[in-house]
Design a protein around this motif. Structure first.
Motif, PDB file in Angstrom:
ATOM      1  N   PRO A 155      -3.429   2.014  -6.019  1.00 26.59           N
ATOM      2  CA  PRO A 155      -4.873   2.014  -5.750  1.00 26.59           C
ATOM      3  C   PRO A 155      -5.637   2.864  -6.750  1.00 26.59           C
ATOM      4  CG  PRO A 155      -3.729   3.424  -4.179  1.00 26.59           C
ATOM      5  CD  PRO A 155      -2.666   2.719  -4.972  1.00 26.59           C
ATOM      6  N   ARG A 156      -6.854   2.468  -7.030  1.00 28.03           N
ATOM      7  CA  ARG A 156      -7.728   3.263  -7.887  1.00 28.03           C
ATOM      8  C   ARG A 156      -8.515   4.237  -7.014  1.00 28.03           C
ATOM      9  NH1 ARG A 156      -9.837  -2.022 -11.234  1.00 28.03           N
ATOM     10  NH2 ARG A 156      -7.840  -2.530 -12.215  1.00 28.03           N
ATOM     11  N   GLU A 157      -8.398   5.506  -7.303  1.00 26.81           N
ATOM     12  CA  GLU A 157      -9.051   6.541  -6.496  1.00 26.81           C
ATOM     13  C   GLU A 157      -9.810   7.474  -7.441  1.00 26.81           C
ATOM     14  OE1 GLU A 157      -6.137   7.422  -2.873  1.00 26.81           O
ATOM     15  OE2 GLU A 157      -5.086   7.480  -4.801  1.00 26.81           O
ATOM     16  N   SER A 215       0.904  -2.409  -6.266  1.00 27.45           N
ATOM     17  CA  SER A 215      -0.394  -2.188  -6.900  1.00 27.45           C
ATOM     18  C   SER A 215      -0.880  -0.783  -6.558  1.00 27.45           C
ATOM     19  CB  SER A 215      -1.417  -3.228  -6.418  1.00 27.45           C
ATOM     20  OG  SER A 215      -2.657  -3.042  -7.070  1.00 27.45           O
ATOM     21  N   ARG A 272      -4.345  -2.203 -13.931  1.00 25.38           N
ATOM     22  CA  ARG A 272      -3.516  -2.419 -12.739  1.00 25.38           C
ATOM     23  C   ARG A 272      -2.080  -1.983 -13.044  1.00 25.38           C
ATOM     24  NH1 ARG A 272      -5.387  -5.689  -8.738  1.00 25.38           N
ATOM     25  NH2 ARG A 272      -3.274  -6.387  -8.264  1.00 25.38           N
ATOM     26  N   ASN A 297       0.852  -1.189   0.000  1.00 30.91           N
ATOM     27  CA  ASN A 297       0.000   0.000   0.000  1.00 30.91           C
ATOM     28  C   ASN A 297       0.885   1.235   0.000  1.00 30.91           C
ATOM     29  OD1 ASN A 297      -2.712  -1.323   0.419  1.00 30.91           O
ATOM     30  ND2 ASN A 297      -1.680  -2.039   2.278  1.00 30.91           N
TER      31      ASN A 297
END
Length: 295
Positions: free
Chosen positions: A44-46, A42, A115, A10
């Protein structure tokens, strides 16, 4: 020096990095840069953050475009870069660094739903008469491991007292690599609001005090806050967005800070192998110069 690579599942938190940046610590600019790569496996999608970034920087709405703005991956790398800059063995203090230049290469458009992973490292820069220059490089890869985007940001640690010319630029006059634009094909005024630095800080995480408020900028030699260099880069590419090819390299040199508020003029013109652009202050001072070429 041994390598100490770190992999994050993260994004590392920015608050601990800013806390470390504020701690008094003896730095040695003669010490070599740590040989270290920080990776985020990875991204993150925000979607809300992406929409706000597009609004602040002037890009088309992501839902309409279906792709990421060309400068948006810089936000993936920023928490890793801050972790690197605030490490105990990093030789230069993160606050007060001068952002001299940035180079971005987009090898293909990035879509909003794919991704991605990112890796960040520091590299020595070219000698500089005012101090020590170094590069922070970032590489973004797709799910198959192929490189799709990369950038290099060049910073200067000024030795001695700050002279008030830095923050997002180190020179007030054009350099030899800044050709004069011939017959600009595009020219427009950019109204830079007093709170622009705070709005960009909220979406990017870059809360360098020189961008936020006159009181926080003053200790670093600025009477007023100044625009983020990466906002200026993003706004330039957003202005030229419809004319950008799918793959390109954008090189930007920050020549002088853009104070907030102000109303500089952006100009762009065709060059021999792409496009050239500049941002000029109301007093005729060159703030930014760059070009877009094939990758």
């Amino acid at each position: 020096m041994p390598t100490t690579d770190l992999t994050h599942l993260n994004p590392p938190g920015l608050l601990p990095s800013y806390a470390r940046a504020l701690l008094p610590r003896r730095r040695n600019p003669e010490r070599p840069l740590p040989v270290r790569t920080l990776r985020l496996t990875s991204v993150p999608r925000e979607p809300e953050r992406l929409r706000e970034y597009a609004r602040v920087c002037g890009f088309p709405a992501p839902a309409t475009a279906g792709r990421l703005p060309a400068t948006y991956p810089h936000l993936f790398a920023f928490p890793l870069a801050m972790r690197l800059l605030t490490a105990s063995d990093f030789p230069h203090p993160p606050l007060g660094l001068v952002h001299l230049a940035n180079e971005i290469t987009q090898l293909r458009p990035l879509t909003v739903d794919e991704r991605l992973s990112v890796a960040v490292r520091a590299k020595p820069g070219a000698p500089h008469p005012k101090g020590t220059a170094f590069d922070i490089s970032a590489t973004v890869s797709d799910e198959a491991g192929g490189e799709v985007w990369r950038s290099t940001s060049t910073y200067l640690h000024r030795h001695g007292r700050a002279d008030g010319t830095g923050g997002t630029g180190g020179e007030a006059r054009p350099g030899s690599s800044d050709p004069e634009l011939k017959a600009p094909l595009r020219e427009e005024s950019w109204p830079l609001a007093a709170d622009l630095g705070r709005r960009y800080a909220r979406v990017s995480g870059d809360r360098n005090p020189i961008h936020l408020h006159p009181l926080t900028a003053r200790p670093f030699g600025f009477r007023r806050p100044i625009a983020h260099g990466m906002w200026s880069t993003a706004r330039a590419l957003a202005t030229l967005d419809e004319a950008l090819p799918e793959a390109f390299t954008a090189r930007v040199r920050f020549r002088a800070p853009a104070p907030l508020p102000s109303r500089p003029t952006f100009r762009a013109a065709a060059s021999d192998d792409g496009q050239a652009f500049q941002l000029v202050g109301g007093n005729g001072r060159l703030l930014l110069a760059g070009e877009i070429t094939p990758p």
